[in-house]
Design a protein around this motif. Structure first.
Motif, mmCIF file in Angstrom:
data_model
loop_
_atom_site.group_PDB
_atom_site.id
_atom_site.type_symbol
_atom_site.label_atom_id
_atom_site.label_comp_id
_atom_site.label_asym_id
_atom_site.label_seq_id
_atom_site.Cartn_x
_atom_site.Cartn_y
_atom_site.Cartn_z
ATOM 1 N N ASP A 62 3.449 8.882 -4.962
ATOM 2 C CA ASP A 62 2.496 8.942 -6.078
ATOM 3 C C ASP A 62 2.471 7.629 -6.859
ATOM 4 N N CYS A 63 3.635 6.986 -6.963
ATOM 5 C CA CYS A 63 3.711 5.701 -7.673
ATOM 6 C C CYS A 63 3.002 4.605 -6.879
ATOM 7 N N LEU A 64 3.231 4.587 -5.560
ATOM 8 C CA LEU A 64 2.673 3.520 -4.719
ATOM 9 C C LEU A 64 1.165 3.669 -4.511
ATOM 10 N N ILE A 65 0.721 4.910 -4.277
ATOM 11 C CA ILE A 65 -0.672 5.122 -3.852
ATOM 12 C C ILE A 65 -1.582 5.514 -5.004
ATOM 13 N N ILE A 89 7.539 13.782 2.813
ATOM 14 C CA ILE A 89 6.863 13.425 4.067
ATOM 15 C C ILE A 89 5.515 12.734 3.835
ATOM 16 N N ASP A 90 4.924 12.884 2.644
ATOM 17 C CA ASP A 90 3.652 12.195 2.328
ATOM 18 C C ASP A 90 3.767 10.687 2.547
ATOM 19 N N LEU A 91 4.988 10.175 2.397
ATOM 20 C CA LEU A 91 5.194 8.726 2.475
ATOM 21 C C LEU A 91 4.855 8.170 3.858
ATOM 22 N N VAL A 92 4.815 9.049 4.875
ATOM 23 C CA VAL A 92 4.448 8.618 6.233
ATOM 24 C C VAL A 92 3.099 7.913 6.222
ATOM 25 N N GLY A 93 2.152 8.438 5.434
ATOM 26 C CA GLY A 93 0.807 7.857 5.407
ATOM 27 C C GLY A 93 0.655 6.655 4.502
ATOM 28 N N ALA A 94 1.675 6.378 3.719
ATOM 29 C CA ALA A 94 1.546 5.326 2.702
ATOM 30 C C ALA A 94 1.278 3.956 3.307
ATOM 31 N N GLU A 100 -5.145 -1.399 2.726
ATOM 32 C CA GLU A 100 -6.388 -1.781 2.037
ATOM 33 C C GLU A 100 -6.136 -2.435 0.675
ATOM 34 N N MET A 101 -4.890 -2.350 0.196
ATOM 35 C CA MET A 101 -4.606 -2.806 -1.170
ATOM 36 C C MET A 101 -4.457 -4.319 -1.265
ATOM 37 N N PHE A 123 18.754 0.692 -6.412
ATOM 38 C CA PHE A 123 18.906 0.653 -4.958
ATOM 39 C C PHE A 123 17.675 1.258 -4.301
ATOM 40 N N ILE A 124 17.267 0.638 -3.191
ATOM 41 C CA ILE A 124 16.138 1.164 -2.416
ATOM 42 C C ILE A 124 16.668 1.556 -1.044
ATOM 43 N N ASP A 125 16.593 2.848 -0.743
ATOM 44 C CA ASP A 125 16.983 3.340 0.576
ATOM 45 C C ASP A 125 15.780 3.184 1.498
ATOM 46 N N CYS A 126 15.855 2.210 2.402
ATOM 47 C CA CYS A 126 14.708 1.874 3.264
ATOM 48 C C CYS A 126 14.639 2.787 4.487
ATOM 49 N N SER A 127 13.433 2.890 5.028
ATOM 50 C CA SER A 127 13.265 3.674 6.256
ATOM 51 C C SER A 127 13.786 2.857 7.450
ATOM 52 N N PRO A 128 14.153 3.541 8.548
ATOM 53 C CA PRO A 128 14.664 2.803 9.718
ATOM 54 C C PRO A 128 13.520 2.166 10.523
ATOM 55 N N SER A 129 12.870 1.205 9.901
ATOM 56 C CA SER A 129 11.798 0.461 10.574
ATOM 57 C C SER A 129 11.626 -0.853 9.820
ATOM 58 N N LEU A 130 10.814 -1.730 10.385
ATOM 59 C CA LEU A 130 10.510 -2.988 9.677
ATOM 60 C C LEU A 130 9.035 -3.012 9.300
ATOM 61 N N GLY A 131 8.508 -1.844 8.928
ATOM 62 C CA GLY A 131 7.105 -1.724 8.546
ATOM 63 C C GLY A 131 6.846 -2.167 7.124
ATOM 64 N N LEU A 132 5.660 -1.834 6.639
ATOM 65 C CA LEU A 132 5.195 -2.318 5.330
ATOM 66 C C LEU A 132 6.048 -1.793 4.169
ATOM 67 N N LEU A 133 6.591 -0.573 4.302
ATOM 68 C CA LEU A 133 7.444 -0.041 3.234
ATOM 69 C C LEU A 133 8.717 -0.870 3.088
#
Length: 256
Positions: A62-65, A89-94, A100-101, A123-133
């Protein structure tokens, strides 16, 4: 203003979320004001802190989008001095929506700026990827902690992460530093664990934390009870390891 630290490694199962939760709780126990941001769609930091995803006060999505105020989304945890911005799980689409931003790599930075003065550590717990998040997390951070599990293939993929960090330092965040490599899931009885620890120390030298996180059943059990190990078993080896890591982080900070 709080120090912002990403916990990142695109390899899954290395102890990222365990570190995010337990290092945050340990610093809070040492009377630091701590915010943990769950930036992983799997929301393991959220569930590991006992927060029900259906409790809709709002999430990092909600904060990001939608531009929600992070102060409205922050939840106080059961650990005094520790708060959380949850995920779901909404964060998958973020990542797709953020394409577009304008300045899409800096959206999270704008969110954190609104609350940075209220905390000593974020602290930011990152997802296991090197994507945009993850790029957003690293762009917003002062430094990054890289957990490395003491198992076969531990160093696989680290080159990609270090290359991503280098690109971000060159283009988006020249101040980004590597806070340290953290050895996790260490079992001194296993030859492979000792070999990996030696290799990481030889390769990265003083960039490796002195504190090693040992393999510990209580650390594995605590998330299923929605608690950091500090609340689940204050005397367990895992709890003591993370308290030592928190002290080491504070000492580094004071010595720099």
């Amino acid at each position: 203003m709080g120090k912002i630290i990403s916990i990142a490694n695109q390899k899954g199962g290395v102890g990222k979320t365990t570190t995010a939760i337990n290092l945050s709780a340990s610093l809070a126990a040492l009377e630091k004001r701590v915010l943990l941001i769950d930036a992983d769609p799997q929301a393991n930091s959220t569930s590991g802190m006992g927060i029900d995803n259906r409790m809709k006060k709002g999430t990092i999505y909600d904060c990001l989008i939608d531009g929600a105020d992070p102060r409205e989304v922050i939840i106080k945890s059961d650990v005094e001095n520790m708060s959380l911005i949850p995920s779901n799980i909404d964060l998958v689409g973020a990542e797709i929506e953020m394409l577009e931003m304008a300045e899409r790599e800096k959206v999270l930075e704008g969110v954190i700026e609104k609350v940075a003065m209220d905390f000593d550590y974020i602290f930011i717990d990152c997802s296991p990827s090197l994507g945009l998040l993850t790029v957003n997390a690293l762009t917003a951070s002062d430094s990054v902690i890289i957990p490395v599990q003491c198992e076969y293939f531990a160093l696989e993929g680290l080159g990609k992460l270090l290359n991503t960090i280098k690109i971000i330092q060159g283009n988006l965040n020249p101040e980004l530093k590597i806070e340290g490599f953290l050895l996790t899931m260490y079992d001194s009885r296993l030859r492979i664990a000792n070999q990996v620890a030696e290799e990481v120390n030889r390769h990265f030298q003083q960039m490796v934390f002195n504190t090693v996180i040992q393999r510990n059943v209580k650390l594995s059990e605590a998330p299923s009870y929605g608690q950091p190990s500090l609340l689940y078993d204050a005397e367990s080896r895992g709890t003591i390891n993370y308290l030592n890591l928190a002290k080491e982080l504070i000492e580094r900070e004071e010595g720099s």
